[in-house]
Design a protein around this motif. Structure first.
Motif, PDB file in Angstrom:
ATOM      1  N   LEU A 278       0.842  -1.197   0.000  1.00 15.38           N
ATOM      2  CA  LEU A 278       0.000   0.000   0.000  1.00 15.38           C
ATOM      3  C   LEU A 278       0.878   1.249   0.000  1.00 15.38           C
ATOM      4  CD1 LEU A 278      -3.035   0.788   0.205  1.00 15.38           C
ATOM      5  CD2 LEU A 278      -2.665   1.069   2.643  1.00 15.38           C
ATOM      6  N   PRO A 279       0.761   2.073  -1.082  1.00 11.20           N
ATOM      7  CA  PRO A 279      -0.045   1.837  -2.275  1.00 11.20           C
ATOM      8  C   PRO A 279       0.685   0.926  -3.254  1.00 11.20           C
ATOM      9  CG  PRO A 279       1.104   3.919  -2.500  1.00 11.20           C
ATOM     10  CD  PRO A 279       1.453   3.387  -1.121  1.00 11.20           C
ATOM     11  N   SER A 280      -0.034   0.502  -4.291  1.00  6.02           N
ATOM     12  CA  SER A 280       0.543  -0.364  -5.310  1.00  6.02           C
ATOM     13  C   SER A 280       0.386   0.289  -6.680  1.00  6.02           C
ATOM     14  CB  SER A 280      -0.156  -1.734  -5.296  1.00  6.02           C
ATOM     15  OG  SER A 280       0.513  -2.656  -6.118  1.00  6.02           O
ATOM     16  N   GLY A 281       1.032  -0.309  -7.687  1.00  7.00           N
ATOM     17  CA  GLY A 281       0.866   0.198  -9.049  1.00  7.00           C
ATOM     18  C   GLY A 281       1.830   1.321  -9.366  1.00  7.00           C
ATOM     19  N   ASP A 282       1.291   2.376  -9.953  1.00  2.00           N
ATOM     20  CA  ASP A 282       2.095   3.499 -10.436  1.00  2.00           C
ATOM     21  C   ASP A 282       3.044   3.997  -9.342  1.00  2.00           C
ATOM     22  OD1 ASP A 282       2.923   6.205 -11.166  1.00  2.00           O
ATOM     23  OD2 ASP A 282       1.412   6.086 -12.742  1.00  2.00           O
ATOM     24  N   PRO A 283       4.342   4.127  -9.635  1.00  2.00           N
ATOM     25  CA  PRO A 283       5.302   4.528  -8.590  1.00  2.00           C
ATOM     26  C   PRO A 283       5.108   5.935  -8.065  1.00  2.00           C
ATOM     27  CG  PRO A 283       6.358   4.478 -10.758  1.00  2.00           C
ATOM     28  CD  PRO A 283       5.008   3.851 -10.918  1.00  2.00           C
ATOM     29  N   GLU A 284       4.279   6.749  -8.715  1.00  2.00           N
ATOM     30  CA  GLU A 284       4.041   8.112  -8.222  1.00  2.00           C
ATOM     31  C   GLU A 284       3.022   8.154  -7.085  1.00  2.00           C
ATOM     32  OE1 GLU A 284       4.479  11.443 -11.325  1.00  2.00           O
ATOM     33  OE2 GLU A 284       3.446   9.846 -12.421  1.00  2.00           O
ATOM     34  N   ARG A 285       2.354   7.076  -6.798  1.00  2.00           N
ATOM     35  CA  ARG A 285       1.304   7.083  -5.783  1.00  2.00           C
ATOM     36  C   ARG A 285       1.883   7.032  -4.372  1.00  2.00           C
ATOM     37  NH1 ARG A 285      -2.254   2.296  -8.685  1.00  2.00           N
ATOM     38  NH2 ARG A 285      -2.840   3.482 -10.559  1.00  2.00           N
ATOM     39  N   TRP A 286       1.142   7.616  -3.426  1.00  2.00           N
ATOM     40  CA  TRP A 286       1.493   7.467  -2.024  1.00  2.00           C
ATOM     41  C   TRP A 286       0.253   7.633  -1.162  1.00  2.00           C
ATOM     42  CZ3 TRP A 286       2.038  12.219  -4.398  1.00  2.00           C
ATOM     43  CH2 TRP A 286       1.650  13.359  -3.705  1.00  2.00           C
ATOM     44  N   VAL A 287       0.343   7.138   0.084  1.00  2.00           N
ATOM     45  CA  VAL A 287      -0.679   7.395   1.096  1.00  2.00           C
ATOM     46  C   VAL A 287      -0.023   8.197   2.204  1.00  2.00           C
ATOM     47  CG1 VAL A 287      -2.070   5.363   0.555  1.00  2.00           C
ATOM     48  CG2 VAL A 287      -0.271   5.187   2.264  1.00  2.00           C
ATOM     49  N   GLN A 288      -0.831   8.955   2.927  1.00  2.00           N
ATOM     50  CA  GLN A 288      -0.268   9.894   3.899  1.00  2.00           C
ATOM     51  C   GLN A 288      -1.153   9.979   5.124  1.00  2.00           C
ATOM     52  OE1 GLN A 288       1.678  13.422   2.310  1.00  2.00           O
ATOM     53  NE2 GLN A 288       0.476  14.695   3.698  1.00  2.00           N
ATOM     54  N   VAL A 289      -0.514  10.148   6.275  1.00  2.00           N
ATOM     55  CA  VAL A 289      -1.213  10.398   7.534  1.00  2.00           C
ATOM     56  C   VAL A 289      -0.721  11.739   8.059  1.00  2.00           C
ATOM     57  CG1 VAL A 289      -1.703   9.596   9.867  1.00  2.00           C
ATOM     58  CG2 VAL A 289      -1.350   7.927   8.022  1.00  2.00           C
ATOM     59  N   THR A 290      -1.653  12.645   8.366  1.00  2.00           N
ATOM     60  CA  THR A 290      -1.314  13.987   8.837  1.00  2.00           C
ATOM     61  C   THR A 290      -2.021  14.263  10.157  1.00  2.00           C
ATOM     62  OG1 THR A 290      -1.102  14.781   6.564  1.00  2.00           O
ATOM     63  CG2 THR A 290      -1.352  16.454   8.274  1.00  2.00           C
ATOM     64  N   ALA A 291      -1.321  14.870  11.071  1.00  2.00           N
ATOM     65  CA  ALA A 291      -1.906  15.298  12.347  1.00  2.00           C
ATOM     66  C   ALA A 291      -1.759  16.811  12.472  1.00  2.00           C
ATOM     67  CB  ALA A 291      -1.221  14.612  13.518  1.00  2.00           C
TER      68      ALA A 291
END
Length: 382
Positions: A278-291
Motif C-alpha cells: 500500500l499503495p501499489s501500481g504506479d510509482p508516483e502514488r502514495w498514502v499519507q497520515v497527517t496530524a
C-alpha cells in the motif's frame, strides 16, 4: 472484408509481438470477425443482456483507461506509446497504428503501419468487456456453461476470485527496464500479492476488487454469485465530475489509530485491507497520515505528516532510491511530539495519485490528485 494488405500487416504485427515480453503484446483478437452471437466488440453489444454489469463498468477506471488525462499526458512525451497501449486499449482494432518492427532496437523508433480497421469509438472504451472476456477461441468467464446464452461461454479459472493465476496480472504485473531510456514499466502488484498472506488463503484480485453479490449475470439468467465490475481501486476519480458512488466498495486499505502516549501522540498505520503493498501500481502514488494540533480555541499549533510510497530518481536509467510502503497486514507505529498548549489533534489519512508538480508538468489542470479516506480527532491534553 479486410484487404490482403491489411491481413499481411496484422501478420507482421503478430510476428513482431511474438518477440516482445507478454505485457507489451496486444490481444490477438483483431475484430476482423464478429464475435459469435454478439457481433460488435463494443460494450453496447453486451449491455442488452448484461445491463447491470455494463453500468458498473462505466463507472470503473477500466472504462477510462484510454481517456484518462494522466495517461494521455504520458503518451505525449515519447513515441513509445506502443509499449503502453496494450493494457489501456488491448484490442488490435482499438489501435490506429500497428508496430511491425523497431529501428536499431530502439523502442522509441517503431515502424508503423496504418490500421485500416481502427475503431476510434471502441478505442475510447479503454479496457472494455471484450478486452477481458473475448479471446481468439471464444468468450471466457468464471461461471457455468449456459446453453441459453446467445454465445458460448468458455469457463476460465483465471476469472475466479480464488484464481491461482488471475488474468488481472496480465497488466498489473509488469517490470521492464529499457536500456538508455529514462522511463520504466514498473507494476509489481502481482508479485506483492503472491508474497503476502492473501495468496496463501486463496484470495485473488477479485476477492476485493470484484466483491460478490447474488444476482443474475444476464437478464433472465439464474441467480448466482457474480462479481461487481466497479474495479474501484484507490477511489480517486479520473474526472472531477465523475466521483465514485458511496456504494462502490471496498473501502480504503489503510487503517489509522492514534492516542496520547507518555512521549507524545502515538500513531499506528496498518495495511489492513489491501492484498498488495500500500499503495501499489504506479510509482508516483502514495498514502499519507497527517496530524494537525490545535489549542482550546481551535487555533492551529503545527502539523506533522508521514508518507508511505516509493521515491524515484528519474535519471537514465531511472533508479528507485526509497520505498517505505506497507506490506499486507503490516502495522507501523511512531510518535509525534505534542506542541505546548495543544488539546487535540485532527488526524487525516489520504491517498494520492500524483504530485502537484507532476500534474502541472503534464498540464492536467484540475485533475483529481487525491482523496481523503479518514478523519477523526483525538485528545492530546496532558
Amino acid at each position: 472484408m479486410p484487404s490482403q494488405g491489411f491481413l499481411a500487416d496484422v501478420a507482421a504485427t503478430n510476428a513482431f509481438m511474438d518477440t516482445r515480453p507478454r505485457v507489451e503484446r496486444p490481444l490477438r483478437v483483431t475484430g476482423l470477425e464478429s464475435v459469435p452471437g454478439i457481433g460488435s466488440m463494443s460494450v453496447e453489444a453486451c449491455e442488452g443482456c448484461h445491463p447491470t454489469i455494463a453500468a458498473e463498468w462505466r463507472q470503473s477506471i477500466h472504462a477510462q483507461a484510454w481517456i484518462d488525462p494522466q495517461f494521455q499526458g504520458e503518451l505525449a512525451k515519447s513515441d513509445n506509446r506502443w509499449l503502453c497501449v496494450n493494457c489501456h486499449t488491448p484490442l488490435l482494432i482499438q489501435q490506429d497504428r500497428l508496430p511491425v518492427a523497431i529501428v536499431d532496437g530502439d523502442v522509441e523508433q517503431p515502424r508503423w503501419v496504418k490500421n485500416e480497421r481502427f475503431d476510434a469509438a471502441l478505442r475510447d472504451e479503454g479496457l472494455n468487456c471484450a478486452g477481458c472476456h473475448v479471446r481468439e477461441d471464444g468468450i471466457h468467464g468464471p461461471g457455468l456453461e449456459n446453453s441459453q446464452a446467445p454465445h458460448g461461454v468458455i469457463v476460465d479459472a483465471r476469472f475466479r476470485s480464488d484464481a491461482d493465476d488471475p488474468m488481472c496480472l496480465d497488466c498489473h504485473q509488469a517490470e521492464l527496464v529499457y536500456e538508455g531510456k529514462s522511463f520504466v514499466c514498473t507494476f509489481q502488484t502481482g508479485a506483492e500479492w503472491r508474497a503476502g498472506p492473501y495468496d496463501d488463503e486463496g484470495k485473488a484480485c477479485g476477492h476485493c476488487h470484484q466483491p460478490r453479490v447474488k444476482r443474475p449475470a444476464a437478464v433472465g439468467g439464474p441467480v448466482r454469485e457474480v462479481g461487481r465490475h466497479w474495479f474501484k481501486g484507490s477511489g480517486i476519480p479520473k474526472f472531477a465530475d465523475r466521483p465514485w458512488g458511496p456504494e462502490t466498495l471496498p473501502g480504503p486499505g489503510l487503517e489509522v489509530e492514534a492516542q496520547r502516549g507518555a512521549d507524545g501522540l502515538e500513531v499506528t498505520a496498518t495495511n489492513a485491507n489491501a492484498g498488495h503493498w500500500l499503495p501499489s501500481g504506479d510509482p508516483e502514488r502514495w498514502v499519507q497520515v497527517t496530524a494537525t494540533f490545535r489549542d482550546a480555541s481551535g487555533a492551529g499549533l503545527g502539523a506533522e505528516a508521514q508518507r508511505f510510497g516509493q521515491t524515484w530518481q528519474w535519471s537514465t536509467p531511472p533508479v528507485k532510491v526509497g520505498d517505505n510502503r506497507l506490506k499486507p497486514r503490516e502495522s507501523r507505529t511512531w510518535t509525534w511530539p505534542v506542541p505546548s498548549g495543544a488539546v487535540n489533534a485532527e488526524i487525516v489519512a489520504s491517498t494520492h495519485r500524483i504530485s502537484k508538480a507532476n500534474a502541472e508538468y503534464h498540464g492536467l489542470g484540475d485533475y483529481p490528485r487525491a482523496i481523503e479516506t479518514q478523519r477523526f480527532t483525538v485528545s492530546v491534553a496532558p
